[in-house]
Design a protein around this motif. Structure first.
Motif, mmCIF file in Angstrom:
data_model
loop_
_atom_site.group_PDB
_atom_site.id
_atom_site.type_symbol
_atom_site.label_atom_id
_atom_site.label_comp_id
_atom_site.label_asym_id
_atom_site.label_seq_id
_atom_site.Cartn_x
_atom_site.Cartn_y
_atom_site.Cartn_z
ATOM 1 N N TYR A 34 0.932 -1.347 0.075
ATOM 2 C CA TYR A 34 0.047 -0.086 0.060
ATOM 3 C C TYR A 34 0.796 1.321 0.212
ATOM 4 O O TYR A 34 0.725 2.018 -0.571
ATOM 5 N N TYR A 39 0.017 5.091 -1.000
ATOM 6 C CA TYR A 39 -1.012 5.427 0.082
ATOM 7 C C TYR A 39 -0.531 5.377 1.526
ATOM 8 O O TYR A 39 0.330 4.240 1.811
ATOM 9 N N ILE A 41 -0.667 4.121 5.623
ATOM 10 C CA ILE A 41 -1.512 3.244 6.246
ATOM 11 C C ILE A 41 -1.701 3.376 7.552
ATOM 12 O O ILE A 41 -0.925 4.186 8.231
ATOM 13 N N ILE A 195 -5.352 3.863 4.608
ATOM 14 C CA ILE A 195 -5.691 2.295 4.566
ATOM 15 C C ILE A 195 -5.675 2.013 5.781
ATOM 16 O O ILE A 195 -4.619 1.906 6.221
ATOM 17 N N THR A 196 -6.727 1.626 6.276
ATOM 18 C CA THR A 196 -6.836 1.170 7.946
ATOM 19 C C THR A 196 -6.715 -0.504 7.847
ATOM 20 O O THR A 196 -7.203 -1.245 7.522
#
Length: 339
Positions: A34, A39, A41, A195-196
């Motif tokens: 990711y 992105y 995280i 993004i979790t």
């Protein structure tokens, strides 16, 4: 970089005792994918699930220098990007003509970049630990950084309005959604930009491997400790407690005093009472407090009466325990994810 900036930069190396079981490596690989796709995280999980250790490990894998920020309720945007701190004074004395002495003094405010600006400028990895402890208005500056890759700066900073974020800049956030003391609700716009990854309790293989790596105990003793803590956790005494930290505490103290993990070791039983006592006082039986009594039953269930060395202990102490069909957290009816 200025001296002030250099003080905030960390160089992380892979820790030799970091346990990379298949589950842990799976989370790490997903996080790296990711981040490399551009992105940020977000590791979200309860206390004791190893969010910060995982963030440090991922940052070390990226191979970039790290800027570490711990969320704080007193933070303002200036605590992240920088501000005017103090003054700079310059004085010029002109005595070119012997009979004429000319003095010129200039005092200006001095701007100092803080950690977020430094990370954006030089492409470092930002670890923002427990970022929900900071007020949402302080974190608003992150919105344009994570989306437009622009850091908005006050004009007092050398007349600049924006700073283009370095292409190597990456961000890793951690938070504890179950904690309510000192935690603020994060704006949806910020959560939408990251993004979790949910981080829960470790599986059995990982917990045993971590306990063994951190304490140096043989595999059989490390597993007995994990079994004790895991079954006690399954009682649901105090939310998600006790965590893997309790396993590490027990293992390290047993190893430090050269004790044993056995029913007949009174010192080990007292150690369990001390480490787990805060989480067992709410256990009742017939209306009476029975936490320590229940804990003694669990110790007797998982520990041998006396320690007898087994041939397999030496081999297991140098390699993780094999994965079993069911892990401890599944048996307890709880989530089994974690680092």
């Amino acid at each position: 970089m200025s001296h002030a900036e250099e003080l905030t930069v960390l160089t992380l190396e892979k820790k030799p005792d970091f346990v990379a079981t298949p589950y842990v490596q799976g989370i790490t690989n997903r996080a790296l994918d990711y981040i490399r796709a551009g992105y940020p995280i977000h590791f979200s999980g309860a206390a004791g699930t190893g969010k910060t250790a995982l963030a440090m490990h991922v940052a070390a894998e990226l191979g970039r220098q790290v800027i570490l920020i711990h969320g704080d309720d007193e933070f303002r945007s200036s605590d992240l990007i920088g501000g005017q701190t103090g003054y700079r004074s310059t004085k010029v004395i002109d005595n070119y003509i012997h009979s004429v002495l000319k003095k010129e003094e200039n005092v200006t405010k001095q701007w100092v970049d803080n950690r977020l600006t430094t990370a954006c400028k030089y492409g470092f990895t930002l670890i923002y630990d427990e970022f929900t402890r900071s007020r949402p208005e302080a974190n608003n500056v992150l919105l344009s950084i994570l989306e437009e890759r622009l850091l908005e700066l006050p004009e007092v900073r050398f007349g600049e309005g924006y700073l283009q974020v370095h292409p190597d800049f990456s961000a890793i956030f951690t938070s504890n959604p179950e904690e309510y003391a000192g935690v603020h609700k994060t704006q949806d716009a910020l959560m939408d930009r990251m993004i979790t990854l949910k981080v829960g309790h470790h599986d059995l293989e990982t917990e045993v491997a971590i306990t063994q790596a951190k304490s140096g105990l043989p595999w059989r003793q490390a597993k007995a400790i994990v079994d004790i803590v895991g079954e006690f956790r399954a009682l649901g005494v105090n939310n998600a407690h006790p965590t893997i930290r309790a396993c590490i505490m027990l293992g390290r103290i047993v190893a430090a005093r050269k004790g044993t993990v056995t029913v007949g070791d009174a010192a080990f039983r007292e150690l369990c009472h001390d480490v787990l006592n805060a989480d067992c006082i709410k256990v009742t039986r017939d209306g009476q407090a029975a936490g320590l009594e229940r804990l003694d039953e669990i110790i007797a269930k998982h520990c041998p009466p006396a320690l007898v060395p087994l041939a397999g202990d030496l081999q297991r102490s140098t390699s993780p325990a094999p994965t079993r069909g069911r892990n401890l957290a599944q048996e307890a009816g709880r989530g089994n994810r974690g680092i």
